[in-house]
Motif scaffolding. Structure first.
Motif, PDB file in Angstrom:
ATOM      1  N   ASN A  20     -16.376  34.637  22.485  1.00 34.93           N
ATOM      2  CA  ASN A  20     -16.520  34.641  21.026  1.00 34.93           C
ATOM      3  C   ASN A  20     -15.701  35.762  20.390  1.00 34.93           C
ATOM      4  O   ASN A  20     -15.130  35.600  19.301  1.00 34.93           O
ATOM      5  CB  ASN A  20     -17.993  34.784  20.642  1.00 34.93           C
ATOM      6  N   LYS A  63     -12.171  34.663  20.257  1.00 32.60           N
ATOM      7  CA  LYS A  63     -11.987  33.664  19.202  1.00 32.60           C
ATOM      8  C   LYS A  63     -11.792  34.332  17.846  1.00 32.60           C
ATOM      9  O   LYS A  63     -11.023  33.849  17.009  1.00 32.60           O
ATOM     10  CB  LYS A  63     -13.196  32.729  19.152  1.00 32.60           C
ATOM     11  N   GLU A  64     -12.483  35.453  17.637  1.00 30.97           N
ATOM     12  CA  GLU A  64     -12.321  36.193  16.385  1.00 30.97           C
ATOM     13  C   GLU A  64     -10.949  36.856  16.320  1.00 30.97           C
ATOM     14  O   GLU A  64     -10.323  36.909  15.262  1.00 30.97           O
ATOM     15  CB  GLU A  64     -13.418  37.255  16.266  1.00 30.97           C
ATOM     16  N   PRO A 120      -7.840  33.487  16.229  1.00 30.86           N
ATOM     17  CA  PRO A 120      -8.465  32.296  15.628  1.00 30.86           C
ATOM     18  C   PRO A 120      -7.614  31.034  15.712  1.00 30.86           C
ATOM     19  O   PRO A 120      -8.141  29.931  15.546  1.00 30.86           O
ATOM     20  CB  PRO A 120      -8.690  32.720  14.168  1.00 30.86           C
ATOM     21  N   GLU A 131      -7.309  27.689  20.779  1.00 28.56           N
ATOM     22  CA  GLU A 131      -8.528  27.060  21.283  1.00 28.56           C
ATOM     23  C   GLU A 131      -8.986  27.824  22.525  1.00 28.56           C
ATOM     24  O   GLU A 131      -8.250  27.912  23.512  1.00 28.56           O
ATOM     25  CB  GLU A 131      -8.247  25.596  21.633  1.00 28.56           C
ATOM     26  N   ILE A 132     -10.186  28.394  22.483  1.00 30.96           N
ATOM     27  CA  ILE A 132     -10.675  29.264  23.556  1.00 30.96           C
ATOM     28  C   ILE A 132     -12.032  28.769  24.055  1.00 30.96           C
ATOM     29  O   ILE A 132     -12.916  28.444  23.265  1.00 30.96           O
ATOM     30  CB  ILE A 132     -10.798  30.725  23.066  1.00 30.96           C
TER      31      ILE A 132
END
Length: 270
Positions: free
Chosen positions: A195, A198-199, A202, A205-206
């Motif tokens: 997470n 991902k921040e 952005p 795709e993770i």
């Protein structure tokens, strides 16, 4: 990844690595630096032969791909020549061939790749002989350190952005371990780590992946095969940390046993 260093001994392994470097340089519009080491006792005959081969490689790439290519021959061993070239060129990426799982590592150029993985201050892409170039669409990053800094993962996401690839971040838990807490903790931490990435990234795709099994390499290889992963990444500690499964020694072993490219990114403990 504008400056790519490619050591060569003119073997099929090295040719395969050079092709990977060319493909990446075409996308980044980077330059390629091809280097070769000649043992001093073999000069001058070997140097003359190597010079002809280097010029042929340079001409072929420049004419076919319109890339900037530099070549240099060192009067030294292969490993020492590569080490010197790293300090001279200060590359963003080193691309080298390795035999992968198709043969005996001690007999080929791939064994030198393992040495460089353990020494290099910059990322090393180890390309197995049996690997064929394909744009990476699935990249798996194996981690066991959830406190790594963003700059350490930058090369991964640079590649992911170049090829619009999905990135899987994975942690391994040994199921023979009696500590159930480790299993639960790893599962929780890899989710949080995913997470966080991902921040930070952005546009990529993770996915967070929790691998569990009795043997790290076997478990990892099964996942790579079943999920058709195109590139494996290991964030490696250049110092030999006791108890770490992702130190430079383990990464070198993986470079000998995988049939997909392995990107080794060094983490310095300062």
């Amino acid at each position: 990844m504008k400056k790519i260093l490619v050591p060569t001994d003119f073997s099929p392994n090295a040719e395969k690595a050079l092709n990977y470097a060319v493909q990446i340089a075409k996308r980044t519009r980077g330059e390629i630096n091809i280097v070769h080491g000649v043992e001093t006792q073999k000069i001058p005959e070997a140097t003359q032969e190597a010079e002809l081969k280097m010029q042929a490689l340079k001409k072929s790439i420049m004419e076919a791909e319109q890339l900037t290519v530099h070549t240099k021959i060192y009067a030294d061993s292969s490993v020492n020549s590569i080490t010197t070239a790293i300090h001279e060129y200060k590359p963003d990426l080193i691309v080298m061939g390795t035999l992968g799982s198709s043969g005996v590592k001690e007999l080929i150029y791939g064994s030198r790749t393992g040495v460089i993985i353990g020494r290099s201050p910059v990322p090393v892409l180890a390309v197995p002989l049996l690997s064929e170039w394909t744009e990476p669409k699935k990249i798996l990053v194996a981690v066991n350190d959830f406190t790594i800094k963003e700059k350490m993962t930058n090369p991964v996401f640079q590649l992911a952005n170049l090829y619009n690839a999905a990135v899987q971040v994975a942690v391994f838990t040994d199921t023979d371990d009696d500590y159930v807490e480790d299993f639960d903790e790893h599962k929780k931490k890899i989710t949080v780590f995913g997470n966080k990435l991902k921040e930070q990234f952005p546009n990529t795709e993770i996915f967070a992946v929790h691998l569990a099994g009795k043997h790290f390499r076997e478990t990892l290889q099964n996942w790579l095969n079943e999920n058709k992963v195109d590139m494996l990444v290991m964030l490696t500690h250049r110092r030999n940390l006791i108890g770490s499964i992702f130190n430079s020694s383990m990464t070198k072993k993986m470079s000998y046993h995988t049939n997909i490219p392995l990107l080794a990114i060094p983490i310095n403990e300062d």
